[in-house]
Motif scaffolding. Structure first.
Motif, short mmCIF file in Angstrom:
data_model
loop_
_atom_site.label_atom_id
_atom_site.label_comp_id
_atom_site.label_asym_id
_atom_site.label_seq_id
_atom_site.Cartn_x
_atom_site.Cartn_y
_atom_site.Cartn_z
N ASN A 2 36.05 42.01 36.05
CA ASN A 2 35.39 40.85 34.63
C ASN A 2 34.41 40.28 34.92
O ASN A 2 33.84 39.46 33.96
N ARG A 3 33.60 39.15 35.32
CA ARG A 3 33.03 38.40 36.03
C ARG A 3 32.10 38.62 35.45
O ARG A 3 31.00 38.22 35.54
N GLN A 7 28.96 36.62 34.27
CA GLN A 7 27.67 36.45 35.06
C GLN A 7 26.73 36.53 33.71
O GLN A 7 25.64 35.83 33.61
N TYR A 34 29.13 28.08 37.36
CA TYR A 34 30.13 28.94 37.81
C TYR A 34 30.96 28.14 38.95
O TYR A 34 31.49 28.55 39.22
N ARG A 37 34.01 28.71 36.19
CA ARG A 37 34.63 30.03 36.59
C ARG A 37 35.25 30.20 37.81
O ARG A 37 35.90 30.95 37.80
N LEU A 38 34.26 29.56 38.72
CA LEU A 38 35.65 29.74 40.17
C LEU A 38 36.68 29.65 40.37
O LEU A 38 38.20 30.21 40.28
N ILE A 40 38.92 29.14 37.34
CA ILE A 40 38.96 29.17 36.30
C ILE A 40 40.07 30.85 36.92
O ILE A 40 41.07 31.00 36.46
N ARG A 41 39.14 31.13 37.64
CA ARG A 41 39.93 32.67 37.84
C ARG A 41 40.68 33.03 39.46
O ARG A 41 41.78 32.75 39.44
N TYR A 44 43.64 31.88 37.88
CA TYR A 44 44.61 33.05 36.92
C TYR A 44 44.84 33.83 37.94
O TYR A 44 46.27 34.71 38.17
N ILE A 45 44.17 34.46 39.27
CA ILE A 45 44.60 35.57 39.95
C ILE A 45 45.76 35.27 40.55
O ILE A 45 46.77 35.99 40.84
N GLY A 51 43.10 41.14 36.27
CA GLY A 51 41.59 40.50 34.96
C GLY A 51 41.97 41.40 33.78
O GLY A 51 42.36 42.11 33.47
#
Length: 76
Positions: A2-3, A7, A34, A37-38, A40-41, A44-45, A51
């Motif tokens: 997903n990333r 990116q 970046y 996003r890290l 948020i990821r 979420y995980i 994902g």
């Protein structure tokens, strides 16, 4: 998986803005995007097995909608 699309979009946005901004501003913007996003990821995980793109691909492959949240069981 997903990333990578994200990116690519972040890179396109930063290069589009680069014409009017200094190199340090573009670098700071890229690092900020970046890092966000890290964060948020990671959030979420913690609560999901897959994902969103992986979930869609698995649903298409298996022909069923599977739960994404950790701890939920598949109905039926």
């Amino acid at each position: 998986m997903n990333r990578y699309p994200l990116q690519h979009n972040a890179l396109r946005c930063s290069t589009a803005l680069a014409g009017g901004l200094s190199d340090w501003t573009v670098l700071g913007l890229a690092v900020t995007i970046y890092a966000g996003r890290l964060a948020i990821r990671a959030w979420y995980i913690r609560g999901h097995r897959y994902g969103p793109i992986e979930w869609v691909l698995r649903a298409a492959t298996y022909g069923t909608l599977r739960p994404t949240e950790i701890g939920r069981t598949q109905p039926g």
